[in-house]
Design a protein around this motif. Structure first.
Motif, PDB file in Angstrom:
ATOM      1  N   UNK A  96       0.835  -1.200   0.000  1.00 37.92           N
ATOM      2  CA  UNK A  96       0.000   0.000   0.000  1.00 37.92           C
ATOM      3  C   UNK A  96       0.871   1.253   0.000  1.00 37.92           C
ATOM      4  N   UNK A  97       0.625   2.131  -0.957  1.00 38.34           N
ATOM      5  CA  UNK A  97       1.346   3.392  -1.039  1.00 38.34           C
ATOM      6  C   UNK A  97       2.777   3.279  -1.546  1.00 38.34           C
ATOM      7  N   UNK A  98       3.164   2.110  -2.032  1.00 35.43           N
ATOM      8  CA  UNK A  98       4.559   1.919  -2.449  1.00 35.43           C
ATOM      9  C   UNK A  98       4.693   1.902  -3.967  1.00 35.43           C
ATOM     10  N   UNK A  99       5.891   2.229  -4.433  1.00 37.42           N
ATOM     11  CA  UNK A  99       6.188   2.107  -5.854  1.00 37.42           C
ATOM     12  C   UNK A  99       6.691   0.694  -6.106  1.00 37.42           C
ATOM     13  N   UNK A 100       5.840  -0.113  -6.726  1.00 38.26           N
ATOM     14  CA  UNK A 100       6.144  -1.527  -6.931  1.00 38.26           C
ATOM     15  C   UNK A 100       6.607  -1.753  -8.365  1.00 38.26           C
ATOM     16  N   UNK A 101       7.719  -2.463  -8.501  1.00 38.29           N
ATOM     17  CA  UNK A 101       8.184  -2.879  -9.822  1.00 38.29           C
ATOM     18  C   UNK A 101       8.255  -4.410  -9.833  1.00 38.29           C
ATOM     19  N   UNK A 123      -4.454  -3.788  -3.901  1.00 36.08           N
ATOM     20  CA  UNK A 123      -3.829  -3.512  -2.599  1.00 36.08           C
ATOM     21  C   UNK A 123      -3.352  -2.072  -2.465  1.00 36.08           C
ATOM     22  N   UNK A 124      -3.637  -1.250  -3.454  1.00 36.36           N
ATOM     23  CA  UNK A 124      -3.371   0.183  -3.357  1.00 36.36           C
ATOM     24  C   UNK A 124      -1.923   0.626  -3.401  1.00 36.36           C
ATOM     25  N   UNK A 125      -1.108   0.064  -4.328  1.00 35.03           N
ATOM     26  CA  UNK A 125       0.251   0.595  -4.458  1.00 35.03           C
ATOM     27  C   UNK A 125       0.200   2.009  -5.038  1.00 35.03           C
ATOM     28  N   UNK A 126       1.234   2.802  -4.774  1.00 34.02           N
ATOM     29  CA  UNK A 126       1.294   4.147  -5.353  1.00 34.02           C
ATOM     30  C   UNK A 126       1.498   4.030  -6.864  1.00 34.02           C
ATOM     31  N   UNK A 127       2.356   3.110  -7.263  1.00 35.60           N
ATOM     32  CA  UNK A 127       2.546   2.839  -8.689  1.00 35.60           C
ATOM     33  C   UNK A 127       2.870   1.356  -8.854  1.00 35.60           C
ATOM     34  N   UNK A 128       2.576   0.863 -10.053  1.00 32.79           N
ATOM     35  CA  UNK A 128       2.816  -0.559 -10.324  1.00 32.79           C
ATOM     36  C   UNK A 128       3.333  -0.690 -11.747  1.00 32.79           C
ATOM     37  N   UNK A 129       4.583  -1.122 -11.857  1.00 30.90           N
ATOM     38  CA  UNK A 129       5.182  -1.278 -13.181  1.00 30.90           C
ATOM     39  C   UNK A 129       5.727  -2.689 -13.347  1.00 30.90           C
ATOM     40  N   UNK A 130       6.065  -3.006 -14.600  1.00 29.56           N
ATOM     41  CA  UNK A 130       6.533  -4.354 -14.917  1.00 29.56           C
ATOM     42  C   UNK A 130       7.888  -4.301 -15.620  1.00 29.56           C
ATOM     43  N   UNK A 131       8.797  -5.146 -15.167  1.00 28.33           N
ATOM     44  CA  UNK A 131      10.082  -5.336 -15.834  1.00 28.33           C
ATOM     45  C   UNK A 131      10.225  -6.816 -16.148  1.00 28.33           C
ATOM     46  N   UNK A 132      10.362  -7.150 -17.419  1.00 29.11           N
ATOM     47  CA  UNK A 132      10.570  -8.556 -17.782  1.00 29.11           C
ATOM     48  C   UNK A 132      11.863  -8.717 -18.562  1.00 29.11           C
ATOM     49  N   UNK A 133      12.553  -9.803 -18.284  1.00 29.28           N
ATOM     50  CA  UNK A 133      13.787 -10.060 -19.030  1.00 29.28           C
ATOM     51  C   UNK A 133      13.455 -10.426 -20.470  1.00 29.28           C
ATOM     52  N   UNK A 134      12.477 -11.323 -20.641  1.00 27.43           N
ATOM     53  CA  UNK A 134      12.157 -11.839 -21.973  1.00 27.43           C
ATOM     54  C   UNK A 134      10.694 -11.573 -22.300  1.00 27.43           C
ATOM     55  N   UNK A 146       3.989  -3.229 -20.535  1.00 27.20           N
ATOM     56  CA  UNK A 146       5.282  -3.617 -19.956  1.00 27.20           C
ATOM     57  C   UNK A 146       6.213  -2.419 -20.038  1.00 27.20           C
ATOM     58  N   UNK A 147       6.786  -2.052 -18.897  1.00 30.95           N
ATOM     59  CA  UNK A 147       7.568  -0.821 -18.816  1.00 30.95           C
ATOM     60  C   UNK A 147       9.039  -1.023 -19.175  1.00 30.95           C
ATOM     61  N   UNK A 148       9.586  -2.175 -18.803  1.00 31.47           N
ATOM     62  CA  UNK A 148      10.992  -2.466 -19.100  1.00 31.47           C
ATOM     63  C   UNK A 148      11.094  -3.884 -19.663  1.00 31.47           C
TER      64      UNK A 148
END
Ligand code: IMP
Ligand code: MG
Length: 188
Positions: A96-101, A123-134, A146-148
């Motif tokens: 909650x309130x966190x920057x999740x990657x 769950x109310x994160x401040x931000x939610x981003x995605x990093x995938x290798x492949x 997908x951000x990264x």
């Protein structure tokens, strides 16, 4: 039944160690710039992303924490996602309130990450981003942002660098493609 050595089931080395190292350093730099002065929690999806996480986090220069989550598609040993996902092990910390990657090894149909992001967003994160290798672009069934992305790869089964073939060979230092029809368990 014996377990075949990796060398016997590799078709090609798709991404060698030096390319992984160079690209992950770039991702680390981009993430460090984007999260400069901000809180950051890396959420690693077990088990495939652990090697990627451990290399990536050492290329991230901003303070951050890590946590883990395990999900599973129904149908053990299936080489393709069944599209039905459940949480096997949840995060230890509140987001909650966190920057999740989210740190993931591979996105195939997108169904796994679609499920995970829907759960985590509630769950109310401040931000939610995605990093995938492949990223297996051709196979996408669910459109998720997908951000990264480390590498866009063709539609072939890959393993090594954290990814498994029937739970084996995650320890290979490179990403390889599987020989056509090869299986890990074999006689002799
Ligand atoms: P999706 O739900 O179809 O995007 O599938 C994602 C999950 O399927 C990944 O987290 C992997 O666990 C698994 N997966 C998909 N493709 C491969 C592959 O080529 N090698 C190993 N695991 C894979
Ligand atoms: Mg995975």
């Amino acid at each position: 039944m014996t377990v075949r050595n990796a060398g016997d089931i590799i078709d090609t080395i798709l991404i060698p160690e030096d390319r992984l190292r160079a690209r992950i350093a770039e991702l680390g730099r981009a993430i460090s710039e984007d999260y400069e002065g901000r809180d950051l929690l890396l959420v690693s999806i077990l088990k495939g992303s652990v090697i990627f996480l451990s290399d990536l986090m050492r290329c991230i220069t901003v303070p951050h924490q890590i946590d883990f989550m395990a999900v599973s598609s129904y149908g053990v040993g299936a080489r393709i996602s069944s599209g039905v996902v459940r949480i096997v092990m949840d995060l230890a910390t509140s987001i909650e309130g966190r920057n999740v990657l989210i740190v993931e090894d591979i996105i195939d149909t997108g169904e796994t990450l679609d499920y995970i992001t829907r759960i985590l967003r509630e769950r109310g994160p401040k931000s939610l981003r995605i990093c995938t290798l492949l990223n297996k672009v051709e196979r996408r069934r669910v459109d998720i942002p997908v951000d990264y992305v480390g590498f866009d790869i063709p539609n072939a089964y890959v393993f090594g660098y954290g990814l498994d073939v029937d739970e084996f060979h995650r320890n290979l230092p490179f990403v390889a493609t599987l020989r056509d029809g090869a299986t890990v368990h074999g006689a002799g």
